[in-house]
Design an enzyme around this catalytic site. Structure first.
Site, short mmCIF file in Angstrom:
data_model
loop_
_atom_site.label_atom_id
_atom_site.label_comp_id
_atom_site.label_asym_id
_atom_site.label_seq_id
_atom_site.Cartn_x
_atom_site.Cartn_y
_atom_site.Cartn_z
N GLU A 276 0.82 -1.20 0.00
CA GLU A 276 0.00 0.00 0.00
C GLU A 276 0.86 1.27 0.00
OE1 GLU A 276 -3.05 0.77 3.24
OE2 GLU A 276 -4.25 -0.35 1.81
N HIS B 87 7.34 -27.46 -0.19
CA HIS B 87 6.64 -28.57 -0.84
C HIS B 87 5.48 -28.06 -1.69
CE1 HIS B 87 8.69 -31.78 1.55
NE2 HIS B 87 9.03 -30.69 2.21
N LYS C 67 -14.34 1.23 -4.01
CA LYS C 67 -15.36 1.68 -3.05
C LYS C 67 -16.39 2.56 -3.74
CE LYS C 67 -12.43 1.74 1.09
NZ LYS C 67 -11.86 2.61 2.13
#
Lengths: 435, 435
Positions: B287, B308, B425
């Protein structure tokens, strides 16, 4: 059950069709490999085997009987395994059963997937007064992490139970059918065993007892998992890119890598319960494709939580990645937004939606924000999932395995080996003085 | 408490020193910003404020009193927040308290960090018959996820308790000091409040009440967290790259990005308990830096489990990344490997080590495998941590914040804003019909 939507991926059907010839050739090769057991293609027709093969049917019966007994006897099933020996089961249990699920008959906990002494010490302490069973999963039994964990937690069980017979009934071994340290140990001690087929590698093993037995104990309807996998098998029979959803996804991501210079694929979900599914996916693609200095780096995010962390980067950071978004139509549970008389928190305008409605709107809004031209400009492949239930798990698992085999083959690497994993092990055994 | 080891990073001291002039200028600017509250630099001398500032001392006293009371009254603390409003606390609680910790006085659970209806429904069900308190954390109170969660879980508490007084005592609000929906609501209802300072942004807020109050309730020794942060503050006072460990790390990663064409930084740990620390780190760097189509993509792995899964890619896949490895010298707990008389699992050769010894050998082996020339050829920056306790958390949190402010400034982006987060938003509010 999975729709591959390319509207926001900046890819046209014509671009996909350029790969049809290559895809057809690989498809035929994959199909032909059905008969070469040494080629690790046993997973391809796995969804049919429980119907057709008497050995599989017998194993299925035994798994169900043992799982029912274990459910009655214990609070916790400890799954000991690493990589492909636990990620598939964990992906399924998290996705279908969720978190804080009071209805799960048994808590499933994972060990042998770490060398962290702090984690292991706390888990040993936690299990001290709990009724627990162990399912240790390892092809050879020589992998260090699960070998150590099995020694430690078996020790705890022996101390706790004192009776050899009770301990014997609480240990289930999933391993090779004929050889290996773990096979021999199980035979010696008389433990119940399930078989990891020779023709299936770890990261393709979720539909074998490796994945299915823990799922059964956790209370998942595993018959439905297999039905979902069978449906995916049927949908993936065709070599036609625009019809076979797994190939449509595989070719799209290959195209973004090869032609659009994308280096990272970010798998995005809107459900916390899918986080381990993303981890399973990372192993599947990372281990199948990451060879010869090639391949997309697989990363994952869980939205909307990570919109408040990685969201800024995705919107405005360096444009080296694309997103593959999993959007689930029907959630396992939904919640209405209650009305507050005084609306002191100012969200009464949301009461006409359920929480899942709002999640879907957030998903739609984010795809537009990230992919939109002059906004994020990040291609978004959208995978529309019908549900998040057991049938969907089987379908999705098969879908991605099929996509991965195609995608790695397009990249001209072997989807079924993992030579690079041995390097650190060799170093480690030297440092530890293993003979 | 953190040593930055570049032996395996393919970076020489001379290369770092080329950036000294730039670093000195930025360092002076950061220091000067101490007096500009509107520049979001309040976190820089935060570690000293609890000693020097009477307001902070009063808040500290109240936090301790309330936390002790809550510990006595409840089984669960529900932290409602998203992004910077929960990641820091969660990173600390997981790292210091670990998992399956029978000694933690209170279970800390997180909500309001997702719109998942399945997760929320299961959590509502789980808390139905539990004694719980809520700490809702939001600067304005308008962020959708925590606002919805607060309405839902406050509703549950009211239904459960029936008494207004009891409910009042179970809700703690961390928000703006003077305004906003949540501030007004708390005042109206008489809830206990703690302040998010105006001069500190979300991702730099872990050493404010945002992070400290949940840590206190979870039983962490928060005084030691602050001592650790103070030590880091002192070590970071110099502008000298080779002396200031945070700058040494910041310049190294910038150099690998700018001069060696690396696109991804993979933060690798060997402790499951550090996974959320890595998530906090991802927000901090992603950010702060992901702007103007620039910056390293932050990813993380937890070894040895991910050796793995992602191990193959790291060893042999495309070389677009470097690793930053956190190696912890002294774990919170250790476990001896017991001897087995018949050695049927063939690991008696490990009994001369503790489990943590083996983890350290695995780390050493992996660094050699990944960074070695003609092997992985992946630069490895190694951060040697002394411990994994509360003091270390404070030190590491401050270390990375300081490094991030420097690193983003070298990249010529503003480390303290996040304009890109608003795009989705805005879309979402439109879709939801918010006025």
């Amino acid at each position: 059950m999975i729709q591959v939507d390319l509207k926001n991926a900046q890819i046209k059907d014509e671009e996909l069709l350029k790969y049809q010839e290559q895809v057809t050739l690989i498809h035929q090769k994959l199909d032909a490999n059905l008969i070469h057991e040494d080629e690790f293609c046993g997973w391809i027709d796995m969804p049919l085997k429980y119907e057709r093969d008497l050995n599989y049917q017998a194993a299925w019966q035994t798994m169900n009987t043992v799982a029912s007994r274990i459910q009655k006897e214990v609070d916790v099933l400890l799954v000991i395994g690493i990589g492909g020996s636990y990620l598939g089961a964990r992906a399924a249990v998290d996705m279908v059963q969720g978190f804080y699920n009071k209805k799960s008959p048994v808590e499933v906990i994972y060990a042998g997937n770490t060398l962290s002494s702090t984690y292991t010490a706390q888990l040993l302490d936690y299990l001290e007064n709990k009724e627990f069973a162990i399912n240790v999963i390892s092809k050879s039994g020589t992998t260090t992490e699960p070998a150590i964990a099995f020694r430690l937690f078996r020790n705890l069980l022996i101390k706790q139970k004192k009776s050899k017979e009770v301990v014997k009934n609480r240990i289930i071994v999933t391993t090779d059918s004929a050889e290996g340290i773990l096979h021999d140990l199980a035979k010696e001690e008389g433990y119940q065993t399930f078989v990891i087929p020779n023709d299936i590698g770890g990261r393709y093993s979720v539909l074998t007892p490796v994945g299915l037995f823990p799922m059964l104990v956790s209370g998942i309807d595993v018959e439905k998992v297999l039905i979902g996998a069978q449906k995916a098998y049927q949908e993936c029979k065709t070599d036609k890119i625009l019809v076979n959803p797994a190939y449509k996804y595989a070719v799209s991501r290959y195209h973004l890598y090869q032609e659009k210079n994308k280096s990272i694929e970010v798998l995005a979900t809107y459900e916390l319960q899918l986080q381990m599914f993303c981890e399973w996916w990372k192993q599947l693609f990372g281990e199948s494709e990451g060879k010869d200095n090639k391949a997309l780096f697989p990363a994952s995010v869980v939205f909307t939580t990570d919109l408040h962390s990685m969201g800024q980067f995705i919107q405005e950071g360096s444009k080296i990645f694309f997103e593959t978004v999993i959007s689930v139509k029907k959630p396992n549970h939904d919640v209405p937004i209650p009305e507050l008389e005084d609306d002191e928190d100012k969200i009464n305008y949301l009461t006409k939606y359920s929480l899942h409605d709002i999640n879907l709107k957030a998903c739609e809004a984010t795809i537009a924000a990230h992919s939109g031209y002059q906004l994020g400009n990040v291609p978004n492949i959208v995978l529309q999932w019908e549900t998040m239930d057991s049938e969907m798990f089987g379908f999705a698992a098969y879908f991605f395995m099929r996509a991965c085999a195609m995608s790695a083959s397009l990249l001209q690497v072997n989807p079924f080996n993992q030579p690079g994993v041995e390097v650190y092990k060799k170093n480690m055994f030297e440092l530890l003085g293993k003979k």
